[in-house]
Every structure is written in C-alpha cells, then in structure tokens.
Design a protein around this motif. Structure first.
Motif, short mmCIF file in Angstrom:
data_model
loop_
_atom_site.label_atom_id
_atom_site.label_comp_id
_atom_site.label_asym_id
_atom_site.label_seq_id
_atom_site.Cartn_x
_atom_site.Cartn_y
_atom_site.Cartn_z
N SER A 1 0.92 -1.18 -0.04
CA SER A 1 -0.16 -0.01 0.05
C SER A 1 0.80 1.21 -0.01
N VAL A 2 0.74 2.19 -0.89
CA VAL A 2 1.38 3.51 -1.06
C VAL A 2 0.30 4.49 -0.12
N CYS A 3 0.79 5.03 0.99
CA CYS A 3 0.13 5.99 1.75
C CYS A 3 0.99 7.48 1.58
N LEU A 4 0.39 8.12 0.63
CA LEU A 4 0.96 9.66 0.28
C LEU A 4 0.39 10.35 1.14
N PRO A 5 0.88 11.72 1.65
CA PRO A 5 0.40 12.83 2.27
C PRO A 5 -1.10 13.11 1.61
N PRO A 6 -1.70 13.85 2.57
CA PRO A 6 -3.15 14.52 1.94
C PRO A 6 -2.98 15.32 0.66
N SER A 7 -2.14 15.85 0.39
CA SER A 7 -1.76 16.56 -0.89
C SER A 7 -0.29 16.16 -1.27
N PHE A 8 -0.42 15.65 -2.55
CA PHE A 8 0.92 15.14 -3.05
C PHE A 8 1.16 15.59 -4.43
N PRO A 9 1.53 16.81 -4.65
CA PRO A 9 1.67 17.09 -6.02
C PRO A 9 2.84 16.57 -6.74
N VAL A 10 2.52 16.41 -8.15
CA VAL A 10 3.74 15.94 -9.04
C VAL A 10 3.58 16.53 -10.19
N VAL A 11 4.50 17.48 -10.58
CA VAL A 11 4.57 18.24 -11.72
C VAL A 11 5.01 17.42 -13.16
N ASP A 12 6.34 16.66 -12.72
CA ASP A 12 6.90 16.19 -13.90
C ASP A 12 6.21 14.74 -14.17
N ASN B 1 -3.54 3.21 -5.17
CA ASN B 1 -2.69 3.32 -4.00
C ASN B 1 -2.33 2.09 -3.45
N THR B 2 -3.05 0.98 -3.98
CA THR B 2 -2.68 -0.42 -3.64
C THR B 2 -2.44 -1.34 -4.56
N VAL B 3 -1.30 -2.15 -4.21
CA VAL B 3 -0.89 -2.97 -5.56
C VAL B 3 -1.01 -4.42 -4.98
N LYS C 1 -0.72 -16.82 -10.80
CA LYS C 1 -1.13 -16.49 -12.43
C LYS C 1 -0.22 -15.26 -12.80
N SER C 2 0.74 -15.11 -12.38
CA SER C 2 1.48 -13.65 -12.74
C SER C 2 0.81 -12.48 -12.94
N LYS C 3 -0.16 -12.16 -12.11
CA LYS C 3 -1.09 -11.31 -12.31
C LYS C 3 -0.90 -9.98 -11.45
N LEU C 4 -0.85 -8.79 -11.88
CA LEU C 4 -0.81 -7.66 -10.91
C LEU C 4 -2.26 -6.73 -11.08
N TRP C 5 -2.53 -6.32 -9.92
CA TRP C 5 -3.82 -5.64 -9.88
C TRP C 5 -3.74 -4.46 -8.85
N VAL C 6 -4.13 -3.19 -9.35
CA VAL C 6 -3.95 -1.90 -8.72
C VAL C 6 -5.57 -1.49 -8.28
#
Length: 525
Positions: A120-131, A501-503, A509-514
């Motif tokens: 699980s990716v737990c980012l801050p409440p506001s996480f800007p990405v410009v690039d 935010n969850t992988v 099955k060699s399967k990825l789910w997000v």
C-alpha cells in the motif's frame, strides 16, 4: 526487498531497523545473507551487503525493536520515506502511520507471503507531481486554433506564393505552416470558424491532402502527408482535463495564504493564465517534421519565444501573489515556474489515503489513521464492491492479507515474534479456518459472502497464505521489492505517476492488480 534498487540509484542515506538475527530460513529467501551469517544481526549483514552496491550511499542499521525506538519522539524525524514490512504489531504500525500522516511523510506497507504479495502506498493528504512524464504523442501543443501574431506572420511568409514554388521548396514547407495556411483559407469560407466536428476535420484533411503534388518522383509529398495526419489531433482547442480541473477547484488553489506551498501559488497563477487566454502556457516544443533546417530552426525559435513569453506572464502573476501574501523573502524560482508551465496540462495532485490498521474487537474491525479526504467518501467501498463482483480482480488476496494482519496481532503476545497462520504443521487446518473466518468477516462488511464463487476465491487466497506459514519466496520478494523500489523512486523524485494506491501481485497467475483503497472501506457503514 526494495533497498538494493534504491541504493544502486543513489539515495542519500537509509536506515534498516531489525532486531532479529539471521536464521537458516533466512538463507533460503534472502540473497543478502548466507550460511556463514547465521546468528549474526540481520540488519547488520544486510546493511554491509547493501553498502557494497553503492559506497557513496550512507547506510546504517539498528538491531533493536522498533517499539523501543519509537519512545523517542524524534526518532522518525530525519526520514523522508518510511517502508514497513509485515508482520508488525498493530500498535507499532498505528504509531508509525500516525506520524507519517501528520508529518506528510510517504509510507509504504508491504506483505510478501508465499506466491502472493501486496503493498500500500500511503501518500500525504496532498502530494503534487509536476513532472508526470506523459506520453509524448499527447503533449504536443501547437496552438493552431489560436495562433499568436508571430506564428501567423511566419506562416504567411513561408507559404507566400505556395502554388508557384519549386517542387523542392513546396515539399519542404513545415506542416505546421501548411495547416495554418489552409486554415486561413478555410476560415474565409466558413465565417471565421475552424474545423470542430469530426466531419469538418475530415473535409479539411481532404482539402490539405488535395493540394499535395503527386506528379513528382516520389508520387507525393511527405510534408503534406504529415499535415493531413496531424489534422485530427492538432486542431483541438485547449481543454481542462479532469486532474487539472480538480487542481483549479481545490481550496488550496483558491485560498492562498502566506504559508501555501509554492506549488499552489504557481497553480493559481496558471489558473489565471488559463482563464485569460483559454489555453495553457505553451510548452515550446515542436515535433520532428519534413523541412529545411533553417526553416525548422526558425519555427522552433518562434515557439520557444512564445513559451518564454507565457512563462514570464505566469511568473509575473506569481510575483504579484507573493507580494500580496507577504512572502517576498523566499521567492519562487524562475526554473520552477518554467518547469510547471511546460507540463501544466498534465500536472497531478494525489490525495493520499489513511492506512487501515488492525484494532481490537471483531474479526473484521479495522481503524484508519488520521483524517482522510472526505470529498471521496464512499468511493472506496464502491470500488471494493465492484472488485468483489469481478472474477479477474485480486481483491480476495487483499482481504486475505488484512485477515493475516488480524490473525498475527490476535495471537502474538510478544511484539517481536509473530506466529503466522500455518507456521506449525500440526495446526494448519485450524489456522486456515481461523484466517478464513476473519476474511469472511471483512468481506461481509463490504458485500454478502453468501455467493459460493466469492467464498471459493477467498478460500483459495487464504489457503495460499496459510500454506506459506509466514514464509516468503525469494523470487516473489525480489519482484515485489523491485516494484516497491520503482514506486519509492517516483515518490522521492516526484516524477512519473505513482501507483494509486494499493498493489496486489499473484505469482501463481503472474497477475498484477492495482486499486484505490480509501478510508470508507474500513469505517462503520
């Protein structure tokens, strides 16, 4: 798992916290430790091996329980990214997750059991990405439907007497200028309108292609072919995408304060620019095309000059806002404004979600850390219900991992030893039923578990986690570590689009789910 990739790529420093010693089991799943390491500090051995990958990265280890370290309120303060590997005490996880949420520090929570893994990716409440590095085919902005005077003047100059040009010159007029030339002719016939509908664009495309000379050695002209192909994607007015619209509508963008992050000050200036010009600042890049070198360079310079002009206008708005807010002592850099302008149409703000942590009470009860984003209330539960109905989703694995956390915290009086379900061969069946009971309780909080197909999927997931007995496989852990490392690098550099935010990974099955986990999945309904 992810440390080796991040060390190779040159992070500044890292700390490994692990109180345990290397065991025989570790030598079979961890390629950093061998038989000669048994009995030594696992944190020390792994740290020494990691240092060999990149001596310029500073590494340290602490062979103490994280629980005792957290008694120091400042222990986590130096760290800008936290990775937590299950199993871990729910109280300890809650303390770490609470700190990360309140201090806006990204947190990763990771499982690797048997052939399954999750993070699980737990980012801050506001996480800007410009690039965000969007696809280059989607980022070309030529502004043909709203050209500026210098571009129109260049088009008029280079297409003057187009019909009388030699074959060489006619076949080397840049397609951007060809489109502008024929757009002016189109607008004269259509009352000043540019082609807008698909039918009109097809008509315009035929008009352009029809002026190509075919009585030459090549049987056509490449620049006219380029122009015809560009009609559908280049004659679209600027539009607000869903992500940018959300940024413009955000309170942070419309209620700036002296303490507002620079991102929101620039975003507000970009919003003013867009409302004024009905377009984003010009990126300034020009795609490759058939043209004479001098003409292509001239065209590039016109676009770059306009991009600098637009960026200067945005910068002027930023400076005005900084004066109004009384924050001129730490002005935003021109380079930061220019970078924002180049990718303004593709900027993202990710709204982090709280981490569900095992709590006391019933089998399916969890609590979430901190205050979440209420604007998305109900969205996560809707996603969960849809995933449960989708036989291709891996939601059953995720539920099984949640049940695993509940199981070990219910059966671990010692916070350094976590008897996993299935760790004792004599109790595999009992543990499997206990884990299944917890999993069904979680499932029932989202959706009725009466459907036999749902129960079968959940049972398969629980059975694999119980079969693993708390052990991980080196190939699954290595793959999962690579994925975590790549996502961690995105978060550290604030480039590209992080997983939201969850992988969940199924190695069978060699399967990825997000999917996007949200707090309402774990709140009382």
């Amino acid at each position: 798992m992810a440390a080796d990739t991040r060390v190779r790529l040159g992070i500044g420093q890292y700390t490994i916290v692990d109180p345990r010693e290397v065991t025989e089991e570790d030598t079979g799943v961890n390629f950093f430790v061998g038989g000669t390491c048994v009995g030594q500090s696992r944190a020390k051995v792994c740290c020494e091996m990691l240092q060999e990958l990149n001596p310029d990265v500073r590494g340290r280890y602490i062979a103490e329980p994280i629980e005792s370290l957290l008694h120091d309120p400042g222990f986590l303060r130096p760290y800008t990214l936290i990775l937590v590997i299950a199993p871990i005490s729910s109280l300890t996880l809650k303390a770490i997750a609470t700190y990360a949420w309140e201090q806006h520090v990204p947190l990763f929570y990771i499982h690797s059991l048997g052939f399954y893994s999750h993070f699980s990716v737990c980012l801050p409440p506001s996480f800007p990405v410009v690039d965000t590095h969007p696809d280059l085919t989607t980022t070309t902005e030529l502004r043909l439907t709203n050209p500026w005077p210098e571009l129109l003047a260049l088009a008029k100059e280079k297409t003057d007497g187009l019909e009388k040009m030699s074959d060489h010159d006619h076949g080397h007029v840049p397609y951007v200028l060809l489109l502008l030339h024929y757009l002016e002719a189109w607008k004269l016939q259509k009352g000043g309108r540019v082609p807008s509908s698909y039918r009109e664009k097809q008509e315009f495309r035929i008009l352009v292609q029809g002026n190509s000379r075919t009585d030459n050695a090549e049987g056509g002209e490449e620049n006219f072919d380029e122009a015809a192909k560009a009609v559908l994607k280049s004659l679209n007015p600027a539009t607000l995408g869903r992500n940018v619209r959300a940024i413009f509508q955000a309170e942070e963008c419309n209620a700036l304060t002296k303490d507002s992050p620079r991102f929101w000050v620039i975003a507000s200036a970009i919003q003013n620019f867009y409302h004024k010009h009905q377009a984003f600042p010009l990126p300034g890049s020009v795609p490759d095309m058939k043209a004479q070198s001098a003409d292509y360079i001239h065209l590039q310079n016109v676009y770059k000059a306009k991009a600098r002009q637009d960026a200067a206008e945005v910068l002027a708005t930023v400076r005005a806002e900084e004066r109004r807010l009384g924050r001129t002592d730490n002005p935003t850099s021109e380079a930061e404004v220019e970078a924002f302008c180049k990718g303004a149409a593709f900027v993202r703000v990710f709204r982090g979600e709280r981490l569900p942590v095992v709590c006391g009470g019933g089998d399916g009860e969890f609590e979430v850390v901190g205050q979440g984003n209420e604007s998305e209330s109900g969205s996560g539960l809707k996603v969960a219900k849809q995933a449960i109905q989708d036989p291709d989703s891996l939601i059953s694995h995720y539920i099984a991992f949640l049940a695993y956390d509940k199981f070990i915290n219910s059966n671990s009086p010692d916070t350094t030893i976590y008897p996993a379900p299935g760790h004792d061969g004599a109790s595999v069946d009992i543990d499997e039923q206990a884990l299944l009971r917890i999993a069904i309780s979680i499932l029932n909080s989202w959706h009725s578990a009466e459907d036999p197909n749902l129960r079968d999927r959940l049972f398969d997931s629980v059975r694999e986690i119980t079969r693993s007995g708390g052990g991980d496989l080196h190939n699954i852990s290595a793959l999962t570590g690579g994925m975590v490392a790549q996502e961690a690098i995105k978060v550290i550099t604030r480039q590209y689009v992080p997983a939201d935010n969850t992988v969940v990974f199924d190695g069978i099955k060699s399967k990825l789910w997000v999917f996007r986990r949200s707090a309402d999945m774990f709140c009382s309904q």
